[in-house]
Structure formats: C-alpha cells, structure tokens
Design an enzyme around this catalytic site. Sequence first.
Site, mmCIF file in Angstrom:
data_model
loop_
_atom_site.group_PDB
_atom_site.id
_atom_site.type_symbol
_atom_site.label_atom_id
_atom_site.label_comp_id
_atom_site.label_asym_id
_atom_site.label_seq_id
_atom_site.Cartn_x
_atom_site.Cartn_y
_atom_site.Cartn_z
ATOM 1 N N SER A 1 -9.871 -0.326 7.191
ATOM 2 C CA SER A 1 -9.668 0.324 6.146
ATOM 3 C C SER A 1 -8.852 -1.511 5.304
ATOM 4 C CB SER A 1 -8.643 1.079 5.830
ATOM 5 O OG SER A 1 -8.804 2.714 5.807
ATOM 6 N N LYS B 1 1.310 -1.202 -0.303
ATOM 7 C CA LYS B 1 0.197 0.055 0.079
ATOM 8 C C LYS B 1 0.598 1.292 -0.108
ATOM 9 C CE LYS B 1 -4.480 2.262 2.573
ATOM 10 N NZ LYS B 1 -5.341 2.018 3.371
ATOM 11 N N SER C 1 -9.803 2.393 3.058
ATOM 12 C CA SER C 1 -8.663 2.906 1.676
ATOM 13 C C SER C 1 -7.363 1.990 0.580
ATOM 14 C CB SER C 1 -8.065 3.678 2.947
ATOM 15 O OG SER C 1 -6.965 3.515 4.060
#
Lengths: 491, 481
Positions: free
Chosen positions: A181, A82, A157
């Site tokens: 997330s 990420k 997210s």
Amino acid sequence: MMSAELYYKSASELSGLLNRREISSVELTQSVIGRTKAVDDLVQAFNSFDEKNALAQAADSDARRNRGESLGLLDGIPVGIKDVLAVKDQPLTCSSKILADFVSPYDATCIQKIKRSGAVLWGRLNMDEFAMGSSTENSATKITGNPWKLDCIPGGSSGGSAAAVSAGESIVSLGSDTGGSIRQPASHCGVVGLKPTYGRVSRYGLAAFASSLDQVGPLGRTVWDTAVLLQSISGHDINDSTSYKVDVPNYVQAIKQLKGRKWTFGLPKEYFESASDTASMGPVKEAIEFYKSIGCEIKEVTLPHTAYAVATYYIVATAEASSNLARYDGIRYTHRAESFDAKDSVDIYRQSRAEGFGNEVKRRVLLGTYVLSSGYYDAYYLKAQKTRTLIRRDFEEAFKDVDALLTPTAPSPAIKRGAHSGDPLSMYLSDIYTISANLAGIPGLSVPCGYVDGLPVGLQILGKPFKEDEILAMGNEFESVHNFKNEHPPL
Amino acid sequence: MEYEAVIGLEVHVQIKTESKIFSGSRSGYGYEPNTLVDPVVLGLPGSLPVMNKTALDGIIKAGLALNCTVPDYCKWDRKNYFYPDSPNNYQITQYDQPICDGGFVEIEMEGETRAVMGSHRKVALTRIHLENDVGKLNHFAEDSLVDYNRAFTPLMEIVSEPDMHSGAEAFAFLTAIRQTMIYCGISDCDMEKGQMRADANISVRPVGQKELGAKIELKNLNSITGVKNGIEYEIKRQTQELKKGRKMTQATWRWDADLGRTELMREKEDAHDYRYFPDPDLMPVRIDDEWRERIRCEIPELPFDKQRRFMQQYDIPYSITSVLVPDWELSEYFERAAKQMPKWAQAIGNYVTNDLLRELSDSNTALSECKISPDGLLSLVEVIEKGVITKQIAKDVFIEMFNTGESATEVIERKGLKPDFDEGQVKDWCQEVVDENPRPVEDFRSGNDKALNALLGQVMKKSRGKASPQIVQGLLKELLS
C-alpha cells in the site's frame, strides 16, 4: 522569487533554504497550501486539511529556527498524513463512513515523533477504506486521481499520500503498507515509497487493518527525503510490543557511506517468468542493466512459494481484519444507524456496520470471519500461517546469496479508474510483487525507474530485515544518475 | 435409580494491580464511570495492548500456590464476540497455551460441629489463564450505559476439572481459592465488587454411569452462598427431570437468587463460535526458572498449612484456628504474641478470637488500626496467668487498653486495680472465712466440693474482688485439708 515552485523542491533542498533563512517555513507551507488549493479539485488527494493549523505549526518552526533551536532536517517541512494515523484533535476517518465523525484524542507514536522533529503536519490523505484496496477507489470520501493521468488510479491504499507528493501538494507524506500500500501507489505516481521492516516503526496509533502485516512508512520525491522521514519515525516503542529493539542507523549518512558499493542483486525467477505480460517490465529491465553497468552483480534466485503468496495473504490479512474491525460497532465513537430494532441488541451492530462499511471492507470481514470459524481454522488460517513461514524462509534462503532483490513494484502502470470494479480478484493479483515482503516482514523500496504509456513505473528493491539503509543506498544509486525526481506530472 | 451430580467451576479472579492488564491506565473500583480509561481501554482506532508484567507475576503466584505447572511458554489469543461491554469486541485471553496447567485446590468440608475439623480433599484444576476483564453495562429505564472502568482489569480464570459433586464442595472450593488469593496478596476476592465471580458446569447422571450427563452451565452466581444454593437447586432440578424420564440437553441457565430458582438463558444451538486465533499484537511470554523461583519465594505459608501448624505448635483447638486462619492479619497478630509465650497460646487465642474481634467489630475498627499491639495483649495475659489480677478485672483492663493503647500494667497502675495487700493478708481473710462459716466447711469436708465456692466468694468479697481466685482456692484447700 522561488516561492511559486517551493512545493516541488525536495526536503533536502528546502531544509538548506530554511537553515540559511532564504525561505521561512510559513512561506513554504503557504506554497504547499496554494498548490493544494490549485490542484486538489482535480487530484482529490486530501480528505481534509486545516490551513490555519498548518501555518501555526510553520510559524512555530520559524520561531524555533530563529532562536537557534531547529529540531533538524524535517523542521518546518510539510508532511502529509494518511488518514489512518491518529493525530490528537484531528479527524481520523480511515476514509470510512463508520469513522466519519471521529476525532482522535491521542497521537500515534510516529505522529508524536514527527511533531518532535518539527515537521508541519499537513492534512489527512485519502486512502482505500481501512487500507483495503490497491486503487483508493474503495474510499467512502472521494476518488483520488493519478496526477499523471487523472482518469487513472493513483494506486492504493496510500493513494492520497502518493498523489499528494507527486502533485506537489505535500513535500513528503506518511502512508501505511500491509500488502504493498505504500510501494504500489508510489510506483503509480512516480514517487519514492518505503515499507520498513515489520517492527521498525511503531504501529501505535495506526488504525489496524492486519496487525501482523501493517507498517507505517514514508513517501517522498527523492530517496533522501524518504530516508529523513523514515529516520524520524523509526525505533522501538513501549506502546507497541511488536516494535523491535534494534538500533536505528543514520539513514542519510548510510546513503553516503554505502555509495559505490558493488551490491549483489537477486532476480526472483518466479517474478520474471511471466515477464511477457508484465507491462512495467521494460523500465525495470533497464534499471537492472544500470546496476550491472556500475559493477553490481546480478543473479537469478528462486522464491519457490511465490505462487501461494496472494492466497496466504488474503487469509491472514482478512482474518486479522475481521477481528480488528470488530471495534467499529456503533456503540461508542463510530457511526450509529438512525434506526435499529431496540429490542434486538445485535441489530445496532448489524445496521450500523451495514451502513458504515463499504463493500470491500464487508467482503474482507466476511472472508476473515469465515477462515477463522470453527471447522475451517485448520484448513485456512493455520495452513496460511504455515505457508507464511515457508515464504519467509524462501527469502532467508535467497538472502544468503544476495544483498537485495530487484523486481517490478507492480505488474503494470496505473490502470483506468473502474477497471477492476466488479472483479476484486484481479485487483488482489495486482499486489503480487509487493505482498510477499509483508508476509516475510522484510523492507521494500519503490523507486521511479521510467514510464510506460506516459505513466510512471517503479523498481522495487527488497532488502534484508532491518537493512533499510542498504535499500535506500541502492535506490539512491539509481536515482542520482536519473532525472525522474525532477519530472513532475502535467498538472 | 440413584443419581449423582458432577460439577466443574470456572472462577474468575481479578488481580490487584496498580494499572490495567494491557494498558497503563489505572485499575480500581468505585470511581466515576469512564474515568479509568485510555485509548487502549476504550478500543480506539490504532490502540495496542502492552502486557503488564505485574499481572503476570500475580497469575504465576496463583498458579504456584494452587500447585499448577507453569510452562516455559504461553501465548495470547483473541476470543471474538460482540457485546457492548467489550471495547474491541474481542477479549485477549489464552486459548490453547495457558500460563498455568493442572494443579489442585485443597478444600475442607464442613465438620460435624464448628469445633470439629471437617474432612479435607483435593479438587483437580484443569488450568488457569489470564485475560482482560470487560466493562460493565448499567441498565436504565430508557437505555443502557457502559462504564469501561473495569475493562482491561487483569482477570484470571481458574478452571476446575469436573471433580466436585455437591454445592457444599463448590462452596469449600471457592472458600479455599479466596483464602489462598488473599494470603498471597493476589486479590481481595470481594464478590460484591466483582473481584471474584464463578460459573458452574453441572451435570447429573445415574450412579455407576461413566459418561457425563448433559452439561448445564449455571451463571449469575453472585456470592459464595449463591454458588452453593444455585448448584443445589440445579442438581435437584436435573435429578427430577431425569427421574421423570426427560432428557437433558446442553444449555446455559441463570440463578435467580431472589426467587431462589434457575431459569433458562440459551440453548446450545445459540453457542458462540469465538473464532480464537493468536493475537498478533502481543508477543508470546517466556518464563524461566529464575522468574518462577522469584515468585515462589513470595508465596507465604498457605492457610491450611498454617492451621495445621498452629494446632500442633501451639496446641490450640481447631475452633480457635478456624477463626484465626481465614484472616491472615489476625493469624499473624496471634502468632506475634503466641510465639513469645507458647504455653499461653490458648489464652492469647481466646482473647484474639473473642474480646479483640468483638471490640474491633463494635467500634468498627480495622485490625491494622487496633491500639492493642500483640505485645500489649501478651502483657495482659501475663498478669492474669501470674494471678496479679482476676479475669473479671482483666475484662475492664482489656477495654481500657483497647481505648487508650496503654499496656496492661499501665492500666492497672492508673486505675489502682492492683491488689493493695500481700499474700499474708489473703491468708488471714481465708482463716477468718473458715472460722465464720462452719456449715460450708462441714459440707466441703464431707465431700461437697461446691461448698468451697461459697467460701471463695466470701474471701473475694473481703478483698473487694482483687484477690486471685486461683490463689484463694489453693489457700482454702490447704486450710481445710
């Protein structure tokens, strides 16, 4: 011969193939790169990737293995990262314009650990800007699609992390979870995602959104893969005072050892009361029935302060964020506005941040600034901290009677892109089942448990602090008699 | 109407540690800009602070030395404000639960003369807390550049109660803090290097009024003298304003040492809302008795205590102790010699505070590199006290010792300074002088004591300066009685 499909194999299987020299890490990495090139124009999971660098890492891994110096189960396996974690000499954008040109001079602790496990670091995955959002639509870089239905959101997210694993663009990936997330996008993309107990994984090198809620965690297509990745990143870190000094169990072994255990599960009353309007409830209920059928006990429990979780979360998280994001100021390494009033030193901040931050980030910084401001602190921040304690106690109370809680991960499967635009509150409410775990600091796992309208839905298992081994074993129990892990999106 | 000033000081003191307060990066002064940095110091994304325990030891020591309570628990808060010298745009500090509570500083006011001890009093402290220092802005013609070397240096803030009333008291307060910090090895408190900095809160009110006047914060006080001058100027200014019937409003002013006046920086309306909240990256600190006691044992005898003891134990005057004591090393040097021969302490003290300091300063030598050891100095005082050499000769011996590191006896031997005659010879010279100088003899006998000096001079001449004047004087008196 099997190279074409390598990207969809599990890390456990790939690890065996690598060890038996049936494939090389270079082949595997090439397969993942090929897949990414083939589908990422559609999925848009990656902010960036460096093919040559990945292949070089893979070649190193092969060389190690040929010398008989394999570093273990992850050696040679591509791991997507990420874009919120610092990797030395790689961009770190947080999907924000304000960090568009930033290259990290250092490694996050979890990245260092992954490097030591021999994994191939693969690309930078898209996310909501600074991890603020539940759809990955708040990215300044691109809009990621849900591999199962490209015009739907992948969740967020960590939308890029979930979509990439789901679409075969990575074998496993790292995400971060502040209010759901990791788990919510895992649920939306039909993969496994785990948020560890707060303090289990070092936050050093994770660009902070809300420091007291953030945790780095793994995503994979199987519980086993997720466990192996968790293994490599867990443990106390002298660079993170909030990381915890407790032993890290061997998760893979634990999954085996705990197999067949008759668990007692709690169903939080408050989560199931509104079941009628929770679209994802069907598959979740079937999953609950499954646990019953194998002899587990199911009890109703109560988490009385659930109604305050979302409000509490958005006060604590935004307060911390308003302070954490102050460092992105246009002075040092961030985007600096082309023009500003040179006579007014504040203007450089004003212009640079106005240009560099997206709307959701601005909204949260404003909200957080407000709740901390003098005269409002007691009414908002202090009260939220007290409520947070009550929420944590709700869980402590519930865990006296049960081993873990079963809930839906998200109220609905992935929604259409843009459905929440202009209505941030409805997006905030989609975190309703995941947020409490962050407030309480407990671990949570999302495991695929079925489909609604052709879109995957996840079962959330919330465990006791530092009992990741238990929830992994529970998830594995379900996964091992279902075939979801072998079902891939129609790409 | 009579007016009085009420003054409180906020004193920032850097703690001398190898590494920074929340990072492993090295701490120091005078390095190339931005070389003492790491991800934490630069506030890079993902960096996290980690507490440096040595800095905690330092502030606990300071707190105990300044009579504070050190509670069992303290925590860290973020003070949010934007400024380019601040890497994170928040400072990690302690808002409502500092590491040291209360306490006081013993101060000494200036005496009537340098030889007289001034009055002592206690100035109450509110608290001492720990925080990270910020970087330094350097302004150039076209732009400004930031150097983050100083950022994250451990910084204590010592906050006094509004318990002082003059620039002189503030001066004494800072001096006392500075000496205590140096004695404890916490900080060198070099204001030029920014190791100690002070802001003052000054308000003026009519004598007899209970409420404080409007608080004026005075900044940019870059030296201890600057603090004194700035405060004195500000008291005068505020008193004049009030006498003119003007109302003071809370504001921040800055001292301009070059122009010798203060100027307005900002009004109260521009005051920051710092949005303090507990820092979620750091755990609270728990301090137990064992920790406190370990640190308490490291605190040396403090300056005023040492001064009182020196005066009593060695019977030396205030004027000597006031030179010795402010310099910890010098006072230790003195005592290593004096405790061996307490009856010669004054002579030792005189040598240390006069000859030794002068030679060190002239040759730009640090005391730690001085070739005369305390034992060496003692050997010199011994030969003088025993009348082996005269004080006049001793001056040269001292310089030889200073340059070569030899003992007094070695110098005397090598240079042949030891008298090559015995006491009988001196007696003979005395008799000769008495015989040869009837006039002074007459004068002395008729009560003119000064006449003896003339005779003494004659004997000394015969001895080529080597005879001990004390001995000669005794012999002459014997002959003339």
